[in-house]
Design an enzyme around this catalytic site. Structure first.
Site, PDB file in Angstrom:
ATOM      1  CG  ASP A 167      -2.156   0.808   1.084  1.00 32.70           C
ATOM      2  OD1 ASP A 167      -2.477   1.175  -0.069  1.00 32.70           O
ATOM      3  OD2 ASP A 167      -2.823   1.074   2.090  1.00 32.70           O
ATOM      4  CE  LYS A 188      -9.905  11.228   5.692  1.00 36.28           C
ATOM      5  NZ  LYS A 188      -9.187  10.440   4.676  1.00 36.28           N
ATOM      6  N   PRO A 189      -8.629   6.959   7.642  1.00 40.42           N
ATOM      7  CG  PRO A 189      -8.351   4.734   7.118  1.00 40.42           C
ATOM      8  CD  PRO A 189      -9.403   5.763   7.330  1.00 40.42           C
ATOM      9  CB  CYS A 205       6.301  13.783  10.719  1.00 39.67           C
ATOM     10  SG  CYS A 205       6.366  12.538  12.011  1.00 39.67           S
TER      11      CYS A 205
HETATM   12  P1  NAD Z   1      -2.517  15.430   4.541  1.00 38.00           P
HETATM   13  O1  NAD Z   1      -2.603  16.591   5.440  1.00 38.00           O
HETATM   14  O2  NAD Z   1      -2.594  15.643   3.078  1.00 38.00           O
HETATM   15  O3  NAD Z   1      -3.633  14.347   4.880  1.00 38.00           O
HETATM   16  C1  NAD Z   1      -3.744  13.774   6.158  1.00 38.00           C
HETATM   17  C2  NAD Z   1      -5.149  13.275   6.364  1.00 38.00           C
HETATM   18  O4  NAD Z   1      -6.033  14.380   6.422  1.00 38.00           O
HETATM   19  C3  NAD Z   1      -5.664  12.370   5.248  1.00 38.00           C
HETATM   20  O5  NAD Z   1      -6.432  11.339   5.832  1.00 38.00           O
HETATM   21  C4  NAD Z   1      -6.535  13.305   4.440  1.00 38.00           C
HETATM   22  O6  NAD Z   1      -7.545  12.646   3.735  1.00 38.00           O
HETATM   23  C5  NAD Z   1      -7.126  14.161   5.547  1.00 38.00           C
HETATM   24  N1  NAD Z   1      -7.635  15.475   5.119  1.00 38.00           N
HETATM   25  C6  NAD Z   1      -7.206  16.244   4.102  1.00 38.00           C
HETATM   26  N2  NAD Z   1      -7.949  17.383   4.034  1.00 38.00           N
HETATM   27  C7  NAD Z   1      -8.845  17.320   5.045  1.00 38.00           C
HETATM   28  C8  NAD Z   1      -9.876  18.190   5.501  1.00 38.00           C
HETATM   29  N3  NAD Z   1     -10.122  19.350   4.913  1.00 38.00           N
HETATM   30  N4  NAD Z   1     -10.600  17.816   6.571  1.00 38.00           N
HETATM   31  C9  NAD Z   1     -10.344  16.645   7.202  1.00 38.00           C
HETATM   32  N5  NAD Z   1      -9.405  15.770   6.800  1.00 38.00           N
HETATM   33  C10 NAD Z   1      -8.648  16.110   5.732  1.00 38.00           C
HETATM   34  O7  NAD Z   1      -1.148  14.715   4.957  1.00 38.00           O
HETATM   35  P2  NAD Z   1      -0.466  13.494   4.257  1.00 38.00           P
HETATM   36  O8  NAD Z   1       0.102  13.995   2.964  1.00 38.00           O
HETATM   37  O9  NAD Z   1      -1.363  12.320   4.278  1.00 38.00           O
HETATM   38  O10 NAD Z   1       0.723  13.173   5.287  1.00 38.00           O
HETATM   39  C11 NAD Z   1       1.954  13.782   5.217  1.00 38.00           C
HETATM   40  C12 NAD Z   1       2.041  14.903   6.239  1.00 38.00           C
HETATM   41  O11 NAD Z   1       1.788  14.376   7.528  1.00 38.00           O
HETATM   42  C13 NAD Z   1       3.431  15.497   6.321  1.00 38.00           C
HETATM   43  O12 NAD Z   1       3.326  16.885   6.436  1.00 38.00           O
HETATM   44  C14 NAD Z   1       3.992  14.916   7.591  1.00 38.00           C
HETATM   45  O13 NAD Z   1       4.988  15.680   8.196  1.00 38.00           O
HETATM   46  C15 NAD Z   1       2.776  14.815   8.433  1.00 38.00           C
HETATM   47  N6  NAD Z   1       3.000  13.826   9.488  1.00 38.00           N
HETATM   48  C16 NAD Z   1       3.163  14.275  10.777  1.00 38.00           C
HETATM   49  C17 NAD Z   1       3.421  13.365  11.798  1.00 38.00           C
HETATM   50  C18 NAD Z   1       3.632  13.828  13.220  1.00 38.00           C
HETATM   51  O14 NAD Z   1       3.557  13.005  14.114  1.00 38.00           O
HETATM   52  N7  NAD Z   1       3.883  15.093  13.456  1.00 38.00           N
HETATM   53  C19 NAD Z   1       3.490  11.996  11.512  1.00 38.00           C
HETATM   54  C20 NAD Z   1       3.326  11.591  10.184  1.00 38.00           C
HETATM   55  C21 NAD Z   1       3.063  12.521   9.184  1.00 38.00           C
END
Ligand code: NAD
Length: 499
Positions: A101, A184-185, A292
């Site tokens: 995945d 919600k993943p 992150c």
């Molecule tokens: P993203 O913000 O694009 O998406 C994360 C989640 O949010 C997804 O499930 C997405 O569908 C959802 N989402 C998007 N728009 C939304 C909205 N308007 N309302 C509600 N949910 C919404 O992030 P990504 O690209 O999946 O992940 C990468 C990012 O995550 C990087 O910036 C990384 O640094 C961060 N991250 C942080 C940590 C930490 O512990 N600080 C850990 C892992 C990843």
């Protein structure tokens, strides 16, 4: 037949899982592809507002009228340990599914992510046994009790980069403290969380653990703006975090935000250089660099810079890029083509702004299918370049040279983010001094990436709000209640006696 082959022959259907069962496939279909070969391995059916509403209503009913909130600690512990055991029993399948995945090498999903997902449940099972409140006594016969009560229905939103481990952490914490949840993943990597929910929801009372799937601006937005959720625990990008905060402000709901990072890794000349080199490489490139907490902004003190940078570039250029299911692979594919393009764009913009490409900076040529990019290292003349300021989220490290401790602390702190700092030195006093000067939620001295759940993990500045970990998770997933008890009749002014 391998799991990947089976999924290619018959792509999995991913739908919401509400009240203990998958709902019928109805919403907009979205293809889920294996980033190593671009084959469709699943079709996700997106939950709309009505489906999200149903999931929240079921979770609400389970919270208010079910037995989970009022279960004894021992009952909750037993359920959490059963989930822990179930994950370990299905570890091989979950690890392979996670690699297919996400593109994360199997050696990492099997060796770290899946065991970690299981451990979260054991950790919180043990934590709740020791998690008490406070009692204050006063001379006037007042007993003040502080207790922590479940907050209610938790919306748990995860990113694509470590979906199983990070989401398991949220689920374990929310459940341990007596809440119900709707998970919600990411729509890019929904497979392992869907499988986890399928495997374990029967180990919990009906309606306690629910799942919705879909894109962020549709399904995610419906969840965070739903009036009957009580909080959102979000891990993802800073921009998304901002949008979710705005939605939560409307209903005065509590957020917990684990957001982006651009973490500095500082190599002092007094470090054990071989050791620091290994640590800096792992800290930058583990999880395909899509982490992150990647320590991908590396500062090297001048006295050791030349040899360190040369060796870092050589080792980066020699990394085994390829199929994540092959045992020797160190760097798998990026999550999608857009992420590859993003990396190449940063290599180009870095060069235009004066950085030197040490290695990488191109698509990886080994395969004409899949989203492979070469691990990249650039030497940056200063900290103002976009490659040193923005989160790239791929196998991309920048190196900068520094002279003095004060100078490097200022540069490390010159960032919108404040998630983690790494310090490489043989001097314990220096390690402690630099740790206290860094404006980050975590500092790791002489080690890459250790996650001790007894400590809170989270960020300063734009890296987030709140902490995940024992006390941090309790703060996130509970309401604090003060109960004030008079132990006898008190003397107080009587009112209204003359009316
Ligand atoms: P993203 O913000 O694009 O998406 C994360 C989640 O949010 C997804 O499930 C997405 O569908 C959802 N989402 C998007 N728009 C939304 C909205 N308007 N309302 C509600 N949910 C919404 O992030 P990504 O690209 O999946 O992940 C990468 C990012 O995550 C990087 O910036 C990384 O640094 C961060 N991250 C942080 C940590 C930490 O512990 N600080 C850990 C892992 C990843």
């Amino acid at each position: 037949m391998s799991l990947r082959r089976r999924l290619q022959d018959e792509p999995k259907t991913v739908t919401s899982h509400i009240g203990g069962r998958f709902v019928a496939a109805a919403g907009k279909p979205i293809d889920i592809v294996d980033p190593a070969n671009e084959a469709v391995v699943a079709v996700l059916h997106e939950a709309d507002d009505a489906e999200v509403d149903r999931a929240v209503s079921v979770a609400r009913n389970a919270f208010e009228n079910g037995q989970w909130r009022t279960a004894t600690t021992a009952q909750r512990q037993a359920a959490l340990m059963a989930i822990h055991d179930c994950i370990l029993e299905n570890a091989a399948e979950l690890a392979e599914l996670e690699s297919v995945d996400t593109g994360i090498p199997l050696s990492q999903t099997r060796g770290m992510h899946v065991p970690r997902a299981a451990y979260n449940f054991r950790f919180f099972a043990e934590t709740i046994n020791q998690s008490g409140g406070d009692v204050f006594t006063q001379e006037q016969g007042i007993l003040s009790m502080v207790t922590h009560e479940p907050i209610g229905v938790c919306g748990l939103i995860g990113p694509w980069n470590m979906p199983l481990g990070l989401t398991a952490m949220k689920i374990a914490g929310a459940l341990a403290f007596g809440n119900t949840c709707v998970v919600k993943p990411s729509e890019l990597t929904p497979l392992t969380v869907a499988r986890l929910v399928e495997l374990v929801s029967g180990l919990l009372p009906e309606g306690v653990l629910n799942l919705v799937n879909g894109r962020g601006h549709i399904t995610g937005a419906a969840l965070v703006s739903h009036p009957r959720i009580d909080m959102v625990s979000f891990t993802g990008g800073t921009e998304t975090g901002r949008a979710i905060l705005a939605a939560l402000a409307e209903g005065i709901k509590l957020p917990a935000m684990e957001l982006g990072g651009k973490s500095a890794s500082i190599v002092f000349a007094d470090a054990d250089i071989d050791y620091a080199l290994n640590g800096a490489l792992l800290g930058s490139f583990m999880n395909n660099g899509q982490m992150c907490l990647a320590g991908s902004r590396i500062f090297v003190q001048r006295a050791v810079a030349e040899q360190f940078i040369e060796r870092f570039a050589q080792r980066t250029g020699r990394m085994a890029v390829g199929d994540p299911l092959v045992e020797e692979t160190e760097i798998g594919p990026m999550i999608n083509g857009a992420q590859c393009e993003r990396m190449l764009h940063y290599a180009e913009s870095g060069a235009k702004q004066g950085a030197t490409l040490l290695t990488g900076g191109r698509l990886h040529q080994a395969s004409n299918r899949g989203f492979f990019a070469e691990p990249t290292a650039m030497l940056a003349p200063d900290n103002d370049l976009a490659i040193c300021r923005e989160e790239i989220f791929g196998p991309f490290a920048t190196l900068q040279i520094f002279d003095e401790e004060d100078e490097v602390i200022a540069k490390a702190n010159d960032s919108d983010f404040g998630l983690v700092g790494y310090v490489w030195t043989e001097g314990l006093e220096r390690g402690l001094r630099v740790s206290s000067a860094l404006r980050t939620g975590t500092v790791m001295v002489n080690t890459p990436i250790v996650r001790d759940l007894r400590t809170g993990f989270g960020g300063y500045k734009m890296s987030g709000l709140g902490r995940e970990g024992a006390k941090g998770s309790r703060a996130m997933f509970t309401e604090e209640k003060a109960t004030i008890i008079a132990r006898g009749k008190r003397q107080f002014p009587h009112m209204g006696l003359n009316g």
